[in-house]
Design a protein around this motif. Structure first.
Motif, mmCIF file in Angstrom:
data_model
loop_
_atom_site.group_PDB
_atom_site.id
_atom_site.type_symbol
_atom_site.label_atom_id
_atom_site.label_comp_id
_atom_site.label_asym_id
_atom_site.label_seq_id
_atom_site.Cartn_x
_atom_site.Cartn_y
_atom_site.Cartn_z
ATOM 1 N N THR A 70 0.889 -1.097 -0.083
ATOM 2 C CA THR A 70 -0.008 -0.172 0.081
ATOM 3 C C THR A 70 1.031 1.153 -0.082
ATOM 4 O O THR A 70 0.376 2.435 -0.584
ATOM 5 C CB THR A 70 -1.023 0.030 1.201
ATOM 6 O OG1 THR A 70 -0.125 -0.037 2.345
ATOM 7 C CG2 THR A 70 -1.961 -1.298 1.191
ATOM 8 N N LEU A 78 -9.640 0.129 1.156
ATOM 9 C CA LEU A 78 -8.434 0.686 1.533
ATOM 10 C C LEU A 78 -8.820 2.298 1.802
ATOM 11 O O LEU A 78 -9.388 2.795 0.738
ATOM 12 C CB LEU A 78 -7.483 0.639 0.512
ATOM 13 C CG LEU A 78 -5.809 1.251 0.753
ATOM 14 C CD1 LEU A 78 -5.246 0.622 2.141
ATOM 15 C CD2 LEU A 78 -5.186 0.963 -0.319
ATOM 16 N N TYR A 80 -8.087 -0.040 6.893
ATOM 17 C CA TYR A 80 -8.564 -0.821 5.742
ATOM 18 C C TYR A 80 -9.536 -2.011 6.370
ATOM 19 O O TYR A 80 -9.535 -1.999 7.484
ATOM 20 C CB TYR A 80 -7.236 -1.639 5.294
ATOM 21 C CG TYR A 80 -6.689 -2.478 6.151
ATOM 22 C CD1 TYR A 80 -6.876 -3.808 6.523
ATOM 23 C CD2 TYR A 80 -5.388 -1.848 6.896
ATOM 24 C CE1 TYR A 80 -5.992 -4.439 7.327
ATOM 25 C CE2 TYR A 80 -4.618 -2.538 7.633
ATOM 26 C CZ TYR A 80 -4.825 -3.919 7.828
ATOM 27 O OH TYR A 80 -4.263 -4.578 8.590
#
Length: 116
Positions: A64, A105, A110
């Motif tokens: 991420t 997300l 998340y």
């Protein structure tokens, strides 16, 4: 064998998260064995990961940090993300043919679930 797919949605932007690197691994003696890697497409989906043997413990690892760094309009630009990666570990049932594991997300949180 079970197929694995995923879908990443950026809930802060209200759209699919394109370009998120995703790694699939299974737990083996001595740690994690990487089976394959891909990245989310324009629709936020990954459908080209290898199959996993039933009875395995699998892990999807989402980079991420790389995704957030690529967001040019992100006001947090220049700051490290709060969650640089998301790791989802799950058990693959012997009789299950497919798992779809979506990731919702945003910059500071998340959520995941077992999809259909």
């Amino acid at each position: 064998m079970a197929g694995i797919s995923t879908h990443v949605l950026d809930t802060s932007l209200g759209r699919p998260a394109e370009g998120v690197p995703v790694e699939l691994a299974v737990h083996a003696e001595g740690g994690w064995q990487v089976l394959g890697a891909s990245a989310t497409d324009a629709d936020g989906r990954v459908t080209d990961l290898p199959d996993v043997a039933g009875g395995s413990v699998a892990r999807l690892l989402f980079d991420t940090a790389k995704y957030h760094a690529a967001q040019a309009a992100d006001p947090r630009s220049g700051q490290p993300p709060f969650f640089p990666e998301v790791s989802i570990v799950f058990t693959v049932a012997p009789a299950q043919r497919h798992y779809h594991v979506p990731l919702l997300l945003n910059p500071f949180g998340y959520s995941v679930y077992r999809g259909s």
